[in-house]
Design an enzyme around this catalytic site. Structure first.
Site, short mmCIF file in Angstrom:
data_model
loop_
_atom_site.label_atom_id
_atom_site.label_comp_id
_atom_site.label_asym_id
_atom_site.label_seq_id
_atom_site.Cartn_x
_atom_site.Cartn_y
_atom_site.Cartn_z
N LYS A 203 0.84 -1.20 0.00
CA LYS A 203 0.00 0.00 0.00
C LYS A 203 0.88 1.24 0.00
CE LYS A 203 -0.48 -0.06 5.05
NZ LYS A 203 -1.42 -0.07 6.18
N ARG B 62 -9.94 0.70 15.37
CA ARG B 62 -9.82 1.45 14.13
C ARG B 62 -10.87 0.95 13.16
NH1 ARG B 62 -3.98 1.61 11.24
NH2 ARG B 62 -4.56 -0.54 10.77
N TYR C 155 14.07 31.85 2.47
CA TYR C 155 12.93 32.65 2.93
C TYR C 155 13.08 33.05 4.40
CZ TYR C 155 10.35 31.28 -1.27
OH TYR C 155 9.93 31.11 -2.56
N MET D 140 10.03 24.75 -1.53
CA MET D 140 9.17 23.75 -2.16
C MET D 140 9.97 22.80 -3.03
SD MET D 140 5.89 24.22 -4.71
CE MET D 140 4.82 24.91 -3.45
#
Length: 813
Positions: free
Chosen positions: A483, A581, A709, A758
């Site tokens: 997964k 869960r 930044y 980013m």
């Protein structure tokens, strides 16, 4: 060769049970999955901690294999083939290889050491092949199994052999020495690899030196600690940078990007240049130089050939290609043995049904050209290759031996016609000798992405899978979780490898992950652990198997299944035993039983639950309470419905900590990817993923100037800053910036300065010798994902699964 294989087989210590005394054998196999197995194969059924090949003999007989070396004959195979019954099949394989080796009489170079064996072997092959027909170990085949398989590839045309021998503990080298029987020995660098298998470094050296007990000469870097351990009867040919008593004295200096070696050998003084400066490459090159001197090559030949040494690529790489293709890059070698390995790898990693091979002329086969291409053709046919693109004058001349084959005289001709070739929705093996420069073909076919890559070591995945398999009781099945894009490592490629290893189930979280795997050709049963009711129709359509965890979901699925007139569709029932869960709670079990009793629309394939504290030994009582409740609920369901499905509750940590509760199946997750919560177990796992990037730009800023930044980093002195093209959009946590985290450049920590952007981050490289374009390491062996997770107060799962899919995955073996 056929008669030699039969003679060697008949000389092993075995009881023969069969009815064909005179058979034709031309190959040896230990891999039941190989498409190259056939009527002329002798199959050694090896038994390991993780797998017993005897289980696959019946299938092999069905595929035409008729000759086996076994410890016992399976009941359903008696009188159906020829069997050589032995006490130990690995020992028999080694005895067979030693018998086979004894039938040939030409110089054999044997290499051992901690580091550099494969590099030296490949360079020696390059340096000596103009004058010899060389047989060598393919890739890094230097183990107790790899060495026999390497030696068995010798044929009558070879006149020089180069074989590696690697050991991890005592008493292994004696067996390899009997198989290789080197006439010339090379001891490469002794390092820390496999230290855990020996009482001391001295013991490790003694064990490695056993390879040379019958050698005519030993080539090595003169060292007092090694000198004291060498058998005085062995002829020594040593080299040194500082000991003039060595056979060859070497001094060095760097010129631009090369190393100049000044050689003093008796009365001979000359210099050579090699295109490397790192210490390991220089030492490996000198080992090769020593062999050339021993073979009495003249200085001019040595100078010309040594300057042409090149970086050795030892890995088969899987890359994304253009037009929905998958590329297997093996563009640096082209010999018959490595072609067989590459084709097996292609079969294990084929992402698409269509298979294409781009192949250069084959070198150093030891066979006559006609016979060689006949055997290459047999390999191509047995591996069911759809298309062959041959490049080279020789393979072009034998084009008629292949079906659906086009050829080009050279790589330039292929490149010129590239736009007219149709590549799409196929797996492409690119296999060429270095002189053909097939890296140009790889570049054309490779999907273009930025220079940040996550390298996935498929060997490590196989190793980790087998490590956990070795902890299982007989007949316990294994489900592997793929997964979240294979925990960030790449779902489909890893699923292909797991299918090749014949795992019993794959697990995904949502239906779309399973559908993607099915569309990629995966045939292994896939369980969807968190299915939404809206996905049930798609799950049925794609033959996925849903986990059912509540009454609402059960009724919804039964309604759809009934509407589609399904019979015995596989489902999996999950109980909540304390994780809270997902799962049926104890107070719903009676209604669950009532809904399923007499219902033939579905079939319960398994009953499962999930442990909350399997990794925390301080919470053992809670873990045992979960197991006890699972036993109670699953037993009641099985009794009331009169069924015997698989049961499973253990995850990765549970496999190690609760071995008495393995039931019928376990679920392996993060452990496959080399991560464990147990420090001792972590040492035994292999690192799978290595995240790399490059330096885009380097600048020096003055004191008082800032980076990034918000001016969160202000230089206190002149500081050299390198910019790396990876940022939080690629999965690097912003919390790893501002001096907490680092990357590795030239094995040196370069701390991240300022805020992570980013798409970029900046590091302080003051005092580090580096340049733009140099590779940097973000995580892998150091720092590990576990280390980063600990510093960020999170878990390794988050670090792995955060790596963006825009980061290119490169799979290698």
């Amino acid at each position: 060769m056929s008669q030699k294989i039969l003679n060697s087989l008949q000389r092993i210590t075995a009881k023969y049970i069969g009815n064909q005394e005179n058979v034709t054998l031309d190959s040896v196999s230990i891999d039941s999955r190989s498409l190259q197995n056939g009527p002329h194969t002798v199959f050694f059924a090896l038994v390991g901690a993780h797998i017993d090949a005897h289980f696959y003999i019946k299938d092999l007989i069905a595929n035409g294999v008729q000759n086996f070396v076994v410890t016992h004959i399976p009941d359903d195979c008696k009188e159906k083939a020829n069997f050589y019954v032995v006490e130990n099949t690995l020992a028999a394989l080694q005895q067979f290889a030693a018998n086979y080796r004894s039938l040939f009489d030409f110089p054999i170079i044997g290499l051992t050491g901690s580091n550099g064996k494969t590099i030296v072997k490949e360079w020696l092959n390059f340096l000596l092949s103009p004058d010899y027909n060389v047989i060598r170990s393919p890739k890094s085949y230097n183990s107790q199994i790899g060495v026999p398989l390497s030696v068995i590839a010798i044929n009558e045309k070879h006149n020089l052999g180069i074989f590696e021998a690697g050991i991890s503990t005592r008493s292994e080298m004696d067996k390899l020495e009997q198989i290789i029987k080197p006439t010339i020995g090379i001891l490469t660098n002794i390092g820390t690899a496999h230290d855990e298998g020996f009482a001391s470094t001295e013991e490790k050296i003694i064990e490695k030196l056993k390879l040379f007990e019958h050698a005519e000469v030993l080539v090595y870097h003169k060292n007092k600690s090694i000198d004291a351990l060498i058998n005085p009867e062995i002829n020594l040919f040593s080299w040194s940078f500082n000991d003039k008593s060595a056979s060859v004295f070497v001094s060095k200096n760097n010129v631009l990007d090369k190393t100049v070696l000044n050689i003093e050998f008796g009365q001979n003084h000359f210099e050579i240049k090699i295109p490397f400066q790192d210490e390991a490459s220089v030492e490996n090159a000198i080992s090769c130089l020593m062999v050339l001197l021993y073979f009495e090559y003249d200085a001019a030949t040595i100078q010309n050939r040594m300057e042409l040494l090149y970086p050795v690529e030892m890995r088969l790489k899987v890359k994304n290609g253009i037009n929905n293709c998958s590329i297997i890059d093996d563009s640096y070698s082209s010999d018959f043995q490595s072609l067989k390995i590459a084709l097996d790898f292609l079969e294990s990693q084929k992402q698409y049904k269509k298979k294409t091979v781009i192949l250069s002329d084959i070198f150093q086969s030891g066979l006559a050209t006609e016979a060689l291409y006949a055997k290459v053709s047999e390999l191509i046919i047995s591996n069911k290759i759809d298309r062959v693109i041959g490049i080279g004058e020789t393979i072009s001349a034998f084009k008629n031996k292949f079906t659906n084959c086009i050829t080009f005289e050279n790589t330039a001709a292929f490149v010129a016609d590239f736009e007219n070739l149709d590549f799409g929705n196929e797996t492409i093996l690119i296999k060429g000798a270095r002189s053909f420069q097939f890296e140009e073909i790889v570049y054309l076919l490779e999907e273009k992405t930025h220079e940040t890559v996550l390298e996935i070591n498929l060997n490590a995945i196989s190793y980790n899978l087998n490590f956990f398999k070795s902890k299982l009781k007989p007949k316990v099945k294994i489900m592997v979780m793929v997964k979240a894009f294979g925990y960030g490592n790449g779902g489909l490629e890893i699923a292909k490898l797991l299918e090749y290893h014949k795992v019993d189930y794959l697990g995904v979280a949502f239906a779309d992950e399973g559908i993607s795997l099915k569309n990629g050709g995966i045939q292994v049963p896939i369980m969807v652990l968190n299915p939404e009711n809206t996905s049930f129709s798609a799950i049925i359509q794609h033959q996925l198997e849903p986990e059912i965890y509540c009454l609402k979901g059960l009724y919804a699925f039964l309604k759809i299944a009934k509407k589609k007139n399904l019979e015995h569709f596989p489902i999996h029932i999950k109980f909540d035993t304390g994780m809270h869960r997902l799962g049926f709670e104890e107070n719903t079990i009676d209604e669950l039983i009532a809904a399923l009793k007499g219902n033939t629309t579905v079939q319960i394939k398994s009953i499962l639950s999930h442990m909350a504290t399997s990794d925390d030994l301080e919470l053992m009582d809670f873990a045992h309470s979960q197991i006890n409740l699972f036993e109670k609920l699953s037993s009641k369901l099985m009794s009331e419905l009169q069924i015997k499905p698989l049961r499973h509750i253990l995850n990765t940590s549970g496999i190690s900590n609760f071995s008495d509760s393995q039931y019928d199946m376990v679920r392996l997750g993060i452990g496959l990817y080399g991560v464990s919560n147990d420090a001792e177990e972590q040492k035994q796992l292999e690192n799978v993923g290595t995240l790399k990037s490059v330096i885009s730009q380097i600048r020096t800023i003055a004191a008082g100037e800032s980076v990034g930044y918000g001016r969160r980093f202000v230089a206190e002195k002149p500081t050299k800053i390198a910019t790396i093209p990876i940022g939080y959009a690629d999965g690097i946590s912003r919390g790893w910036g501002n001096g907490l985290g680092f990357v590795m450049i030239k094995n040196t920590k370069a701390y991240i300065v300022g805020s992570i952007c980013m798409d970029m981050l900046m590091v302080d490289v003051t005092g580090i010798e580096c340049k733009e374009g140099d590779s940097i390491l973000i995580f892998g062996e150091n720092p590990t994902v576990s280390f980063i997770a600990e510093k960020l107060n999170t878990i390794p799962y988050e670090i792995l699964t955060s790596v963006s899919q825009r980061v290119k995955r490169v799979f290698y073996r």
